[in-house]
Design a protein around this motif. Structure first.
Motif, PDB file in Angstrom:
ATOM      1  N   PHE A  67     -86.148   2.349  16.529  1.00 44.01           N
ATOM      2  CA  PHE A  67     -86.509   3.750  16.680  1.00 44.01           C
ATOM      3  C   PHE A  67     -85.443   4.466  17.501  1.00 44.01           C
ATOM      4  O   PHE A  67     -84.924   3.928  18.483  1.00 44.01           O
ATOM      5  N   ASP A  68     -85.120   5.674  17.070  1.00 41.86           N
ATOM      6  CA  ASP A  68     -84.141   6.494  17.787  1.00 41.86           C
ATOM      7  C   ASP A  68     -84.820   7.068  19.019  1.00 41.86           C
ATOM      8  O   ASP A  68     -85.439   8.124  18.975  1.00 41.86           O
ATOM      9  N   GLN A  69     -84.688   6.341  20.107  1.00 39.32           N
ATOM     10  CA  GLN A  69     -85.409   6.694  21.331  1.00 39.32           C
ATOM     11  C   GLN A  69     -84.960   8.029  21.890  1.00 39.32           C
ATOM     12  O   GLN A  69     -85.757   8.813  22.406  1.00 39.32           O
ATOM     13  N   THR A  72     -88.179  10.212  16.329  1.00 40.25           N
ATOM     14  CA  THR A  72     -88.291  10.993  15.091  1.00 40.25           C
ATOM     15  C   THR A  72     -87.391  10.434  13.997  1.00 40.25           C
ATOM     16  O   THR A  72     -87.429  10.907  12.862  1.00 40.25           O
ATOM     17  N   GLY A  73     -86.559   9.472  14.312  1.00 46.92           N
ATOM     18  CA  GLY A  73     -85.684   8.853  13.334  1.00 46.92           C
ATOM     19  C   GLY A  73     -85.408   7.422  13.720  1.00 46.92           C
ATOM     20  O   GLY A  73     -86.097   6.838  14.565  1.00 46.92           O
ATOM     21  N   LEU A  74     -84.400   6.835  13.094  1.00 41.09           N
ATOM     22  CA  LEU A  74     -84.038   5.451  13.351  1.00 41.09           C
ATOM     23  C   LEU A  74     -82.559   5.355  13.697  1.00 41.09           C
ATOM     24  O   LEU A  74     -81.720   6.047  13.101  1.00 41.09           O
ATOM     25  N   ASP A  75     -82.241   4.507  14.675  1.00 36.64           N
ATOM     26  CA  ASP A  75     -80.862   4.080  14.851  1.00 36.64           C
ATOM     27  C   ASP A  75     -80.567   3.100  13.728  1.00 36.64           C
ATOM     28  O   ASP A  75     -81.354   2.183  13.478  1.00 36.64           O
ATOM     29  N   ARG A  76     -79.445   3.281  13.052  1.00 34.63           N
ATOM     30  CA  ARG A  76     -79.116   2.298  12.023  1.00 34.63           C
ATOM     31  C   ARG A  76     -78.292   1.170  12.636  1.00 34.63           C
ATOM     32  O   ARG A  76     -77.569   1.367  13.616  1.00 34.63           O
TER      33      ARG A  76
END
Length: 395
Positions: free
Chosen positions: A127-129, A134-138
């Motif tokens: 998870f994009d902390q 609201t999104g993801l770290d790739r």
């Protein structure tokens, strides 16, 4: 480790190929003075004031090696159009008699993708902390890793070109290189994950690439790294593994000094600062909903650590005992007594930040009166100002 005849912290000293007028380094703190991600006169003035105030070297932070490597959109990142302003800055600092270092790195999972507009990168998908989930770290691909290593080398070459005296590689605070070192954040099963040796592969490649780039440019620029001794978070990089990694860096032979720090911008930011936690002021800098959440739940993220002088010294002693590499001690260095203690314990340099935000001329004051006490009260009200323009609100 102690020395019988510790050096005078206010006397000249060698940092690799560079001579500093004293052993005091202004450690990197994001200045919040680059609204267009380019050098401004305000940024130049900030570092000139520190130079005039007597520091041996000031550190420009944080200079991202790639656009997605910024923590937020206003941070300067290395590109041709940034070079003239950086040359102006280094020339202006040199005119004060101080040296100047460029802190380079990639923010990785500490990047706020809502601000940069670019997806953040981490060792593993998560998870994009920084974007509040609201999104993801790739997960970084091998192509990303190769590109980011090359970007560090290019940044180092540009740093030499525009007149920096030193390049500091950011290996701390769970920025990208630091996150690869963290067992908690790095869940990879390839050659970049698992054992410490594998988790250390990316940071070691980065430091090697930086040293090689500096050497190609003439090798009269120092190379430092800023390393977490402890992430301060369960499952993160702990002192024993950090020390083992520091020994790998020493064996690689690419560093002129290692700056010892701690804490995670993702998981435990107050581990670095110690002292008061200005939650209300943090909340005011955020979107109203985020600010409300900070007021309610901020105590979970912003843990409280009481301040005491030289608060990283105990951790750092183990590194000093096991390493021959020159070390920079930071954390609660505010007066000549603390500096002398650091020298007596075998540290070659000290790093200062908050005390110099409060009094940029503190070193000049110490030269005039060795008993000078810092006016910094460790309230940490300066920390939330990084979201606008970094200052001590009490001045």
């Amino acid at each position: 480790m102690t020395t019988d005849t510790p050096p005078d912290p206010l006397a000249p000293a060698r940092l690799g190929p560079v001579t500093l007028r004293n052993r005091v380094i202004k450690s990197a703190t994001f200045e919040g003075r680059t609204p267009e991600a380019l050098v401004t006169q305000d940024l130049v003035d900030f570092h000139v004031e520190l130079g005039r105030g007597g520091v041996g070297m000031t550190t420009v932070a944080y200079l991202a090696v790639a656009p997605e490597g910024r923590t937020e959109r206003r941070q300067l990142w290395w590109r041709p159009e940034a070079l003239p302003g950086l040359r102006e800055l280094t020339d202006a600092v040199h005119a004060t008699g101080a040296k100047v270092s460029a802190q380079i790195g990639h923010a990785g999972p500490v990047s706020d993708s809502r601000s940069t507009g670019l997806q953040s990168i981490a060792p593993s998908r998560r998870f994009d902390q920084m974007a509040l989930g609201t999104g993801l770290d790739r997960a970084a691909t091998r192509d990303d890793i190769d590109r980011i290593v090359r970007a560090h080398a290019q940044a180092a070459s540009w740093a030499v070109e525009v007149g920096f005296d030193a390049v500091e590689v950011h290996l701390g605070h769970n920025y990208l290189a630091s996150s690869f070192l963290s067992p908690r954040l790095n869940r990879r099963r390839d050659e970049f994950g698992g054992s410490l040796e594998h988790r250390a592969e990316l940071p070691r490649r980065i430091v090697t690439a930086v040293r090689e780039a500096v050497a190609r440019a003439g090798d009269d620029v120092a190379v430092l790294a800023k390393l977490n001794m402890d992430d301060g978070a369960r499952g993160g990089l702990a002192p024993a593994e950090s020390l083992a990694f520091a020994k790998l860096l020493e064996a690689d032979g690419n560093l002129d000094a290692l700056e010892l720090t701690g804490g995670s911008s993702l998981l435990n930011p107050m581990y670095l600062f110690r002292g008061d936690v200005p939650l209300t002021e943090f909340a005011r800098t955020q979107h109203p909903l985020i600010g409300l959440g900070l007021r309610w739940f901020g105590g979970v993220l912003f843990k409280r650590y009481p301040y005491h002088p030289l608060y990283f010294l105990e951790l750092a002693r183990a590194f000093r005992a096991e390493l021959a590499l020159p070390l920079v001690l930071l954390g609660g260095v505010t007066d000549l007594g603390g500096m002398n203690t650091a020298m007596a314990e075998g540290f070659e340099f000290v790093g200062m930040a908050r005390a110099l935000l409060r009094e940029p001329d503190l070193i000049t004051k110490l030269r005039a009166d060795a008993g000078t006490e810092s006016a910094c009260i460790h309230c940490n009200l300066c920390v939330p100002t990084i979201y606008e323009r970094t200052v001590c609100p009490l001045t």
